[in-house]
Write an enzyme that holds these catalytic residues in place. Sequence first.
Site, mmCIF file in Angstrom:
data_model
loop_
_atom_site.group_PDB
_atom_site.id
_atom_site.type_symbol
_atom_site.label_atom_id
_atom_site.label_comp_id
_atom_site.label_asym_id
_atom_site.label_seq_id
_atom_site.Cartn_x
_atom_site.Cartn_y
_atom_site.Cartn_z
ATOM 1 N N GLU A 59 53.139 2.548 28.715
ATOM 2 C CA GLU A 59 54.371 2.696 27.835
ATOM 3 C C GLU A 59 55.669 2.589 28.595
ATOM 4 O OE1 GLU A 59 52.992 6.336 25.698
ATOM 5 O OE2 GLU A 59 55.090 7.010 26.358
ATOM 6 N N CYS A 111 62.864 3.209 31.110
ATOM 7 C CA CYS A 111 61.885 4.499 31.808
ATOM 8 C C CYS A 111 60.665 3.901 31.630
ATOM 9 C CB CYS A 111 61.970 5.600 30.569
ATOM 10 S SG CYS A 111 60.516 6.701 31.001
ATOM 11 N N CYS A 163 47.644 10.310 34.364
ATOM 12 C CA CYS A 163 48.004 11.249 35.274
ATOM 13 C C CYS A 163 47.226 12.299 35.454
ATOM 14 C CB CYS A 163 49.422 11.827 34.804
ATOM 15 S SG CYS A 163 50.720 12.872 36.156
ATOM 16 N N CYS A 183 50.186 18.785 33.866
ATOM 17 C CA CYS A 183 51.257 19.566 33.047
ATOM 18 C C CYS A 183 51.081 20.077 31.732
ATOM 19 C CB CYS A 183 52.646 19.060 33.269
ATOM 20 S SG CYS A 183 53.249 18.777 34.757
ATOM 21 N N CYS A 231 52.657 18.137 28.430
ATOM 22 C CA CYS A 231 53.001 16.776 28.609
ATOM 23 C C CYS A 231 51.648 15.970 28.153
ATOM 24 C CB CYS A 231 52.989 16.376 30.130
ATOM 25 S SG CYS A 231 53.355 14.574 30.506
ATOM 26 N N CYS A 275 56.875 11.339 26.528
ATOM 27 C CA CYS A 275 56.176 11.093 27.604
ATOM 28 C C CYS A 275 54.647 11.018 26.989
ATOM 29 C CB CYS A 275 56.143 12.198 28.548
ATOM 30 S SG CYS A 275 56.276 11.438 30.257
#
Length: 371
Positions: free
Chosen positions: A115, A128, A135, A139, A142, A357
């Site tokens: 995205e 962005c 990932c 975190c 997130c 995000c």
Amino acid sequence: MEHAVQSNFGRETMDNSAMIENDDRRDIKSMTLAELSGEVAALGEKPFRARQLYQWMHQKLARDYGEMTNLPKSFREELRKRYEYTSHTLLDRRVSSLDGTEKYLFGLSDRHVVESVLMRYHFGNSVCISSQVGCRMGCSFCASTIGGLTRNLAPSEMLDQIYSIQRLTGERVTHVVVMGTGEPLDNYDGLTRFLRLLSDENGLNLSQRNITVSTCGLPEKIRKLAEERFQITLALSLHAPTQEKRQILMPIARRYELGEVLDACRYYFETTGRRVTFEYSLVSGLNDSKKDAETLAALLGSFPCHINLIPVNPVSERDYAPPDRRTVAAFKNILEKCGKTCCTIRREMGRDIQGACGQLRKGYMEKGLAE
Ligand code: SAH
């Protein structure tokens, strides 16, 4: 809805890859002009063809060899046989009715999805981009990290996010932030190659000063990036004023002490002369107290930096909530009283289109695009 998107995806994939099976062709859009010149020479073509080809890919943003009309057809066929030409498939595009922010979901040639977000500011259009599929940094606030890391994105696949948006909107992209899904410094070689291609004068020629790379804080990689002497802005995801609190939010903090991360940021500033941005996601009751603000101000001391306060964007899996406006304003005030005058609150953009995000990609993987 889901079915329609799937079948469109399949068709596009076939078009783009020209149905070549076991595709081990090299990725031409990730090559520098110098590398391309070597390839063109090896094919026995005239040297100026390399620049033409490069400009088709990175300036005219061609979606396929077929568009490169001033290249001989036989040369284009040769290229198609030897090199993969990446090009994203548009799976979804959502436009915010609040602020014109646009969120894109793109399909890659292996059917993974990424995205990207387009934000319109008074100073220009900022995109962005994602740097990885998923990932592995974990975190706790997130959405991008929930399914773990699938793979790195190739430089071409990072560029394609920008190129596709520029093509689709017909508007020039003036700023790029690597703040989408993924940890850019965990894809170091891909990232640095991407930065070189993006700022190349034969390509989009984006000023490095208009590029920001955000990291969760990998000290060795921050130092290595400083040595590259790019003029980009480094943004560090700090999110807490102490080692203890940072560990609650960011598992990577258990590996690297806060002091070590900040030393690397100082090194980045001293080496490049570029002021570092510290991102601080405010989570109600966790890192938003007056004491937190004071500790943060003391921690950063006289270090010339910019602080970006981001009221946390709630993600359904986590029970984190943003502080109310007053608390955010009080936090900012304390920082300013302590001499941190360059502190800004990030404008929340695209709330109505899952702007945070990894949220759109996650929604797609769970339910398709039907929701
Ligand atoms: N891995 C990089 C870049 C991707 S995240 C990094 O950690 O910096 C980009 C920024 O958005 C980071 O500062 C990240 O901590 C923040 N972020 C992610 N999810 C968020 C959320 N739900 N609310 C507020 N900020 C978030």
